[in-house]
Motif scaffolding. Structure first.
Motif, PDB file in Angstrom:
ATOM      1  N   GLN A 179      29.900  22.160 -26.259  1.00 27.26           N
ATOM      2  CA  GLN A 179      30.403  23.421 -25.740  1.00 27.26           C
ATOM      3  C   GLN A 179      31.388  23.210 -24.588  1.00 27.26           C
ATOM      4  N   HIS A 180      32.415  24.052 -24.557  1.00 26.94           N
ATOM      5  CA  HIS A 180      33.294  24.118 -23.402  1.00 26.94           C
ATOM      6  C   HIS A 180      32.483  24.716 -22.256  1.00 26.94           C
ATOM      7  N   HIS A 181      32.348  23.972 -21.177  1.00 21.58           N
ATOM      8  CA  HIS A 181      31.451  24.350 -20.085  1.00 21.58           C
ATOM      9  C   HIS A 181      32.174  25.174 -19.028  1.00 21.58           C
ATOM     10  N   GLU A 182      31.429  26.073 -18.418  1.00 21.34           N
ATOM     11  CA  GLU A 182      31.906  26.855 -17.264  1.00 21.34           C
ATOM     12  C   GLU A 182      33.251  27.544 -17.526  1.00 21.34           C
ATOM     13  N   VAL A 183      33.293  28.358 -18.548  1.00 17.26           N
ATOM     14  CA  VAL A 183      34.460  29.224 -18.751  1.00 17.26           C
ATOM     15  C   VAL A 183      34.292  30.367 -17.751  1.00 17.26           C
ATOM     16  N   LEU A 184      34.901  30.186 -16.582  1.00 17.11           N
ATOM     17  CA  LEU A 184      34.668  31.078 -15.438  1.00 17.11           C
ATOM     18  C   LEU A 184      35.912  31.852 -15.013  1.00 17.11           C
ATOM     19  N   ARG A 185      37.086  31.420 -15.501  1.00 16.84           N
ATOM     20  CA  ARG A 185      38.346  31.977 -15.051  1.00 16.84           C
ATOM     21  C   ARG A 185      39.094  32.546 -16.250  1.00 16.84           C
ATOM     22  N   PHE A 186      39.910  33.535 -16.006  1.00 19.65           N
ATOM     23  CA  PHE A 186      40.634  34.132 -17.116  1.00 19.65           C
ATOM     24  C   PHE A 186      41.669  33.181 -17.708  1.00 19.65           C
ATOM     25  N   GLU A 187      42.071  32.151 -16.953  1.00 21.94           N
ATOM     26  CA  GLU A 187      43.013  31.186 -17.520  1.00 21.94           C
ATOM     27  C   GLU A 187      42.327  30.124 -18.374  1.00 21.94           C
ATOM     28  N   ASP A 188      41.013  29.958 -18.226  1.00 22.87           N
ATOM     29  CA  ASP A 188      40.318  28.902 -18.966  1.00 22.87           C
ATOM     30  C   ASP A 188      40.522  28.983 -20.485  1.00 22.87           C
ATOM     31  N   PRO A 189      40.380  30.142 -21.104  1.00 22.68           N
ATOM     32  CA  PRO A 189      40.585  30.185 -22.569  1.00 22.68           C
ATOM     33  C   PRO A 189      41.966  29.725 -22.995  1.00 22.68           C
ATOM     34  N   HIS A 190      42.990  30.085 -22.217  1.00 22.83           N
ATOM     35  CA  HIS A 190      44.354  29.696 -22.578  1.00 22.83           C
ATOM     36  C   HIS A 190      44.554  28.198 -22.424  1.00 22.83           C
ATOM     37  N   ARG A 191      43.963  27.606 -21.390  1.00 20.48           N
ATOM     38  CA  ARG A 191      44.057  26.147 -21.226  1.00 20.48           C
ATOM     39  C   ARG A 191      43.326  25.434 -22.363  1.00 20.48           C
ATOM     40  N   ILE A 192      42.170  25.954 -22.733  1.00 23.62           N
ATOM     41  CA  ILE A 192      41.372  25.325 -23.793  1.00 23.62           C
ATOM     42  C   ILE A 192      42.083  25.395 -25.140  1.00 23.62           C
ATOM     43  N   PHE A 193      42.711  26.535 -25.437  1.00 24.08           N
ATOM     44  CA  PHE A 193      43.351  26.720 -26.749  1.00 24.08           C
ATOM     45  C   PHE A 193      44.836  26.377 -26.755  1.00 24.08           C
ATOM     46  N   ASP A 194      45.325  25.799 -25.684  1.00 28.22           N
ATOM     47  CA  ASP A 194      46.696  25.301 -25.666  1.00 28.22           C
ATOM     48  C   ASP A 194      46.841  24.202 -26.730  1.00 28.22           C
ATOM     49  N   GLU A 195      48.054  23.977 -27.183  1.00 25.51           N
ATOM     50  CA  GLU A 195      48.257  22.956 -28.217  1.00 25.51           C
ATOM     51  C   GLU A 195      47.863  21.564 -27.728  1.00 25.51           C
ATOM     52  N   ASP A 196      47.847  21.368 -26.412  1.00 24.61           N
ATOM     53  CA  ASP A 196      47.382  20.110 -25.825  1.00 24.61           C
ATOM     54  C   ASP A 196      46.064  20.316 -25.073  1.00 24.61           C
ATOM     55  N   GLY A 197      45.307  21.346 -25.491  1.00 29.36           N
ATOM     56  CA  GLY A 197      44.080  21.693 -24.798  1.00 29.36           C
ATOM     57  C   GLY A 197      42.835  21.070 -25.398  1.00 29.36           C
ATOM     58  N   ALA A 198      41.705  21.348 -24.744  1.00 30.96           N
ATOM     59  CA  ALA A 198      40.426  20.743 -25.101  1.00 30.96           C
ATOM     60  C   ALA A 198      39.975  21.092 -26.507  1.00 30.96           C
ATOM     61  N   HIS A 199      40.338  22.286 -26.981  1.00 30.44           N
ATOM     62  CA  HIS A 199      39.895  22.685 -28.317  1.00 30.44           C
ATOM     63  C   HIS A 199      40.400  21.720 -29.376  1.00 30.44           C
ATOM     64  N   GLN A 200      41.620  21.253 -29.209  1.00 29.66           N
ATOM     65  CA  GLN A 200      42.171  20.305 -30.185  1.00 29.66           C
ATOM     66  C   GLN A 200      41.369  19.012 -30.206  1.00 29.66           C
ATOM     67  N   ALA A 201      40.925  18.586 -29.024  1.00 23.75           N
ATOM     68  CA  ALA A 201      40.120  17.357 -28.954  1.00 23.75           C
ATOM     69  C   ALA A 201      38.799  17.528 -29.690  1.00 23.75           C
ATOM     70  N   LEU A 202      38.174  18.697 -29.534  1.00 26.05           N
ATOM     71  CA  LEU A 202      36.893  18.910 -30.192  1.00 26.05           C
ATOM     72  C   LEU A 202      37.056  19.093 -31.704  1.00 26.05           C
ATOM     73  N   LEU A 203      38.142  19.723 -32.123  1.00 21.50           N
ATOM     74  CA  LEU A 203      38.392  19.827 -33.562  1.00 21.50           C
ATOM     75  C   LEU A 203      38.574  18.436 -34.176  1.00 21.50           C
ATOM     76  N   GLU A 204      39.303  17.580 -33.472  1.00 21.45           N
ATOM     77  CA  GLU A 204      39.500  16.214 -33.962  1.00 21.45           C
ATOM     78  C   GLU A 204      38.175  15.455 -33.997  1.00 21.45           C
ATOM     79  N   ALA A 205      37.338  15.678 -32.992  1.00 23.92           N
ATOM     80  CA  ALA A 205      36.039  15.012 -32.946  1.00 23.92           C
ATOM     81  C   ALA A 205      35.142  15.502 -34.076  1.00 23.92           C
ATOM     82  N   ARG A 206      35.214  16.789 -34.368  1.00 25.28           N
ATOM     83  CA  ARG A 206      34.425  17.320 -35.487  1.00 25.28           C
ATOM     84  C   ARG A 206      34.900  16.724 -36.803  1.00 25.28           C
TER      85      ARG A 206
END
Length: 311
Positions: free
Chosen positions: A109-136
């Protein structure tokens, strides 16, 4: 032990989960933490919570040792990462895999989504979501989720940004307790959305590390019963002694849905104490915000966006 389905994944998990933070506390020896995990599994608890940043990695290291000798095959293992950048998220995930001594983690899980900018950073093309998709894709993880404890509007924002990017989370973790029902309520605002979308509900802070009990308005057993009464897949609770473990198991073993009159009485009794959020300081202060104290855990902002300010 009672078992529930984790959203639409089809996974059956124990309704009580072992919180990872307590396992690495200085007052809990390594040997005792390993014993707590193994006794919990023997009592039927299958859901194991953890995080890359808990106690400088001690919580994951201890759980990794506890899950040896066949125990790993008996649990649904979850951990969390703080990285917002693709590079930092991948680094933290690999470190968690090493500490836990596993090749695959069931839920990350993406931890401590506490700020309104966090989702945009996570789903950026160079963001954490891409890393987790690759890991999956590589077989390192099975399911994806996110956590947060600050404001239900931020959770809803995260769900919207995910949908805009064509993604639906498997699980979401958030505070669910008798005080939350009255103040900036995840129960009122986020829980119905998760139920509607069949996303697994991971309840946390049912007692807020004992802070709710200091109000004098509610007992530990009442806190657990209330959280289990909600449509949660798992109620993650901190367990730092055999007595606390036994209490959690007894509440689960004897659980029955609360009668409407019981709920009304409990909410009436806690309304005044909950009114200002005083007993939920994870919402009203930064004392619980690990990524605020250690912003380097988040990683760098996307380079192409930083360059906008230097041109």
């Amino acid at each position: 032990m009672i078992y529930r389905t984790l959203g639409s994944t089809g996974e059956k998990v124990s309704a009580i989960g072992v919180g990872g933070w307590h396992l690495g506390l200085p007052r809990v020896s390594e040997a005792e933490s390993i014993r707590l995990v193994r006794v919990a599994i023997d009592r039927g608890i299958t859901f194991m919570d953890n995080c890359w940043d808990y106690n400088d990695g001690a919580s994951e290291l201890r759980m990794g040792k506890a899950l040896k000798d066949g125990y790993r095959d008996r649990v649904f293992l979850m951990t969390k990462i703080d990285g917002r950048s693709r590079q930092e998220a991948a680094r933290q995930l690999d470190q968690s895999l090493q500490r836990l001594q596993v090749d695959m983690i069931d839920l990350v899980q993406h931890h401590e989504v506490l700020r309104f900018e966090d989702p945009h950073r996570i789903f950026d093309e160079d963001g954490a979501h891409q890393a987790l998709l690759e890991a999956r894709q590589a077989g390192k993880i099975r399911y994806l989720g996110f956590t947060g404890h600050k404001d239900p509007q931020i959770h809803l924002h995260m769900l919207r940004v995910a949908a805009e990017n064509g993604f639906r989370f498997d699980a979401v973790q958030m505070p669910l307790n008798v005080m939350d029902a009255h103040f900036r309520s995840f129960q009122q605002m986020v829980l119905p959305e998760l139920v509607r979308e069949e996303i697994g509900v991971l309840g946390m802070k049912s007692m807020a590390n004992g802070i709710l009990l200091k109000s004098g308005a509610v007992t530990a057993v009442e806190c657990l019963r209330y959280a289990l009464h909600l449509p949660t897949s798992v109620v993650i609770t901190g367990i730092d002694s055999m007595d606390v473990l036994e209490q959690a198991c007894q509440v689960a073993d004897a659980f029955r849905p609360m009668e409407p009159a019981e709920v009304e009485s409990l909410l009436s009794r806690t309304a005044e104490a909950a009114r200002t959020g005083y007993y939920e300081p994870f919402k009203t202060t930064s004392l619980f915000d690990g990524t605020a104290a250690s912003p380097a855990w988040l990683g760098e902002e996307p380079e192409r966006l930083r360059q906008l300010f230097t041109r």
